[in-house]
Write an enzyme that holds these catalytic residues in place. Structure first.
Site, PDB file in Angstrom:
ATOM      1  N   ARG A 126     -13.559  55.562  -1.949  1.00 42.44           N
ATOM      2  CA  ARG A 126     -12.636  56.688  -1.687  1.00 42.44           C
ATOM      3  C   ARG A 126     -12.805  57.292  -0.297  1.00 42.44           C
ATOM      4  NH1 ARG A 126     -13.985  58.114  -7.158  1.00 42.44           N
ATOM      5  NH2 ARG A 126     -12.441  57.155  -8.523  1.00 42.44           N
ATOM      6  N   LYS A 148      -3.120  55.995  11.763  1.00 38.75           N
ATOM      7  CA  LYS A 148      -2.250  55.196  10.898  1.00 38.75           C
ATOM      8  C   LYS A 148      -2.978  53.892  10.594  1.00 38.75           C
ATOM      9  CE  LYS A 148       2.457  56.659  11.945  1.00 38.75           C
ATOM     10  NZ  LYS A 148       3.744  56.254  12.560  1.00 38.75           N
ATOM     11  N   GLU A 190       3.892  49.456  24.821  1.00 44.00           N
ATOM     12  CA  GLU A 190       3.565  50.778  24.269  1.00 44.00           C
ATOM     13  C   GLU A 190       3.284  51.778  25.395  1.00 44.00           C
ATOM     14  OE1 GLU A 190       4.126  51.226  21.132  1.00 44.00           O
ATOM     15  OE2 GLU A 190       3.375  49.579  19.887  1.00 44.00           O
ATOM     16  N   LYS A 232      -0.248  60.590  23.231  1.00 48.37           N
ATOM     17  CA  LYS A 232      -0.271  60.333  21.782  1.00 48.37           C
ATOM     18  C   LYS A 232      -1.064  61.425  21.065  1.00 48.37           C
ATOM     19  CE  LYS A 232      -0.624  57.146  18.066  1.00 48.37           C
ATOM     20  NZ  LYS A 232      -0.676  55.797  17.549  1.00 48.37           N
ATOM     21  N   GLU A 242       3.437  62.627  10.344  1.00 48.40           N
ATOM     22  CA  GLU A 242       4.811  62.246  10.659  1.00 48.40           C
ATOM     23  C   GLU A 242       5.838  62.909   9.746  1.00 48.40           C
ATOM     24  OE1 GLU A 242       5.242  58.209  12.182  1.00 48.40           O
ATOM     25  OE2 GLU A 242       7.157  58.095  11.158  1.00 48.40           O
ATOM     26  N   ARG A 246       6.223  63.243  15.142  1.00 49.07           N
ATOM     27  CA  ARG A 246       5.475  62.003  15.389  1.00 49.07           C
ATOM     28  C   ARG A 246       6.372  60.765  15.378  1.00 49.07           C
ATOM     29  NH1 ARG A 246      -0.447  59.978  13.192  1.00 49.07           N
ATOM     30  NH2 ARG A 246      -0.293  57.910  14.134  1.00 49.07           N
ATOM     31  N   ASN A 250       7.729  56.028  17.470  1.00 46.52           N
ATOM     32  CA  ASN A 250       8.269  54.756  16.970  1.00 46.52           C
ATOM     33  C   ASN A 250       9.485  54.296  17.759  1.00 46.52           C
ATOM     34  OD1 ASN A 250       6.423  54.307  14.883  1.00 46.52           O
ATOM     35  ND2 ASN A 250       7.465  55.823  13.615  1.00 46.52           N
ATOM     36  N   HIS A 253      10.592  50.699  17.593  1.00 41.16           N
ATOM     37  CA  HIS A 253       9.916  50.057  16.466  1.00 41.16           C
ATOM     38  C   HIS A 253      10.850  49.712  15.308  1.00 41.16           C
ATOM     39  CE1 HIS A 253       6.465  51.352  18.753  1.00 41.16           C
ATOM     40  NE2 HIS A 253       5.608  50.887  17.861  1.00 41.16           N
ATOM     41  N   HIS A 257      10.289  46.155  14.351  1.00 40.03           N
ATOM     42  CA  HIS A 257       9.710  45.724  13.074  1.00 40.03           C
ATOM     43  C   HIS A 257      10.619  44.707  12.379  1.00 40.03           C
ATOM     44  CE1 HIS A 257       6.839  49.433  12.530  1.00 40.03           C
ATOM     45  NE2 HIS A 257       6.427  48.580  13.431  1.00 40.03           N
ATOM     46  N   HIS A 270       3.703  42.035  18.378  1.00 38.18           N
ATOM     47  CA  HIS A 270       4.210  43.383  18.104  1.00 38.18           C
ATOM     48  C   HIS A 270       4.774  44.023  19.384  1.00 38.18           C
ATOM     49  CE1 HIS A 270       4.436  47.395  16.347  1.00 38.18           C
ATOM     50  NE2 HIS A 270       3.750  47.859  17.360  1.00 38.18           N
TER      51      HIS A 270
END
Ligand code: NAD
Ligand code: GLY
Length: 380
Positions: A126, A148, A190, A232, A242, A246, A250, A253, A257, A270
């Site tokens: 956990r 993330k 990026e 960032k 987000e 935030r 992206n 993206h 993606h 990527h």
């Protein structure tokens, strides 16, 4: 060329989850770098088959000065391995070495290793601490910062994961000297991203230093990593999970993606998909009247100058749908289908990160017909 710049620290302010991002040359191999990491339990270095022969030994030696036990797990390399099976190799190692709650995970590698190690740290017993030791430009300027963590699903990129912050990020600029040119370009996508969404002065700087960046010149790399992390950290500090702001990170993206998943993970890097995705998102912004044509041209030229693709691919048909029927959809249909499972989508309505003025981004929908037009114009 050695990248032995002095160490700089960027802070990310997240109350009790705040942490430092160290940027400098030769950090990875110094025991002093890890002096503030809790070392009562074991350390587990998570890396991959490419990075292990380059950097695992010096990291291990540095950690042995702090931890009584230092273990290593070496994952297969590649985006196509960012999945449950590979994640399980980390849990196997943790359990085989009888690691407990005091264990600290060290993610040594690019964004793939970082995202999977973070997810393993979030879920093992956990939650145990982890440290990001990013070794690609992309990971140093983006993925190692902000918490993330995720793995991919065949139907969507980064669909299974958690928000889980590292205890520390160690950006050793020296590791960038072994990066292949294609990976440097991918990381530059990026870096470029931060300008149009947040900082036009940084966009100007990136344009005027593109040659130095592609050549991995020490001063240029140090500034690119530090400024990217500052931007960032500023955004994540305001919106960790987000719920709003935030999402601007992206930019590029949503289309990107779709390219990565649609082409098959690992075919397009990527960063390459994000570079091309920024061009598509900028063209959509233009089609919606949010920015003018010269701004789009400027961005396209910069993406090209970074060595990244500016023309999108035709996505191959998916001939394995549930009913076994041949996929007769168009290229634009395939993009739209993939973008509807993007994490920003709501009830299947796609939300795009668009530029609505120099240095300013907005998250909003767009009519399907306009999106199709942009896809048709941008893909060959
Ligand atoms: P990657 O992790 O696949 O690394 C790229 C390649 O470089 C790999 O083959 C790797 O083994 C190799 N490599 C790593 N360091 C090296 C070095 N110093 N010298 C030589 N080779 C080296 O890819 P990436 O571009 O680093 O990261 C992409 C991933 O990051 C994607 O999965 C993406 O979804 C994720 N990502 C996450 C976030 C986030 O916020 N968590 C943000 C952006 C991207
Ligand atoms: N890379 C996007 C984010 O971290 O939010």
């Amino acid at each position: 060329m050695p990248l032995n710049n002095p160490v700089e620290t960027v802070s990310i302010a997240l109350a009790e989850r705040s942490y430092p991002i160290l940027v400098g040359g030769g950090l990875l191999a110094r025991a002093q770098t890890y002096h503030d990491v809790p070392a009562a339990g074991a350390a587990l270095i998570v890396t991959n088959t490419t990075v292990e022969p380059l950097y695992a030994a010096p990291l291990r030696t540095a950690l042995q000065a702090c931890f009584r036990r230092v273990h290593l797990v070496v994952l297969p390399d590649g985006e196509q391995h960012k999945n449950w099976q590979t994640l399980n190799l980390i849990f196997d190692a943790l359990l085989q070495h009888r690691c407990d709650r005091r264990t600290v995970l060290f993610a040594l590698g690019g964004g793939v290793v970082g995202d999977m190690t973070g997810f393993a740290a979030a879920s093992f017993m956990r939650g145990v601490p982890f440290v990001q030791v990013p070794t690609t430009l992309l990971a140093q300027v983006d993925s190692s910062v902000g918490g993330k963590t995720a793995i991919n699903h065949p139907l969507g990129k980064n669909m299974i994961g958690a928000f889980y912050q590292p205890a520390k990020v160690v950006c050793d600029l020296q590791t960038l000297t072994t990066l292949p040119a294609r990976e440097v370009s991918a990381g530059l996508a990026e870096v470029i991203k931060y300008g149009p969404i947040a900082d036009m002065a940084f966009l100007d700087w990136t344009e005027s230093h593109m040659g130095a960046l592609r050549a991995c010149e020490p001063k240029a790399m140090a500034h690119a990593v530090k400024r990217s992390c500052e931007i960032k950290a500023h955004v994540v500090g305001q919106d960790e999970r987000e719920s709003g702001l935030r999402a601007i990170l992206n930019f590029g993206h949503t289309f990107g993606h779709a390219i990565e998943a649609g082409m098959g993970y690992g075919r397009w890097l990527h960063g390459e998909a994000v570079g091309c995705g920024m061009v598509m998102a900028a063209r959509l912004s233009l089609a919606l009247g949010l920015i003018d044509a010269p701004f789009v041209t400027r961005l396209v030229r910069l993406v090209e100058a970074a060595g990244l693709p500016v023309v999108g691919p035709q996505l191959p048909p998916n001939d394995a749908p549930g009913d076994g029927a041949a996929d007769v959809s168009s290229n634009a249909d395939r993009y739209l289908r993939l973008m509807r499972v993007d994490k920003k989508a709501q009830d299947g309505d796609i939300k795009f990160v668009l530029i609505d003025g120099p240095g300013r981004a907005v998250v909003r929908g767009a009519p399907d017909a306009l999106v199709r037009q942009v896809i048709d114009d941008c893909c060959r």
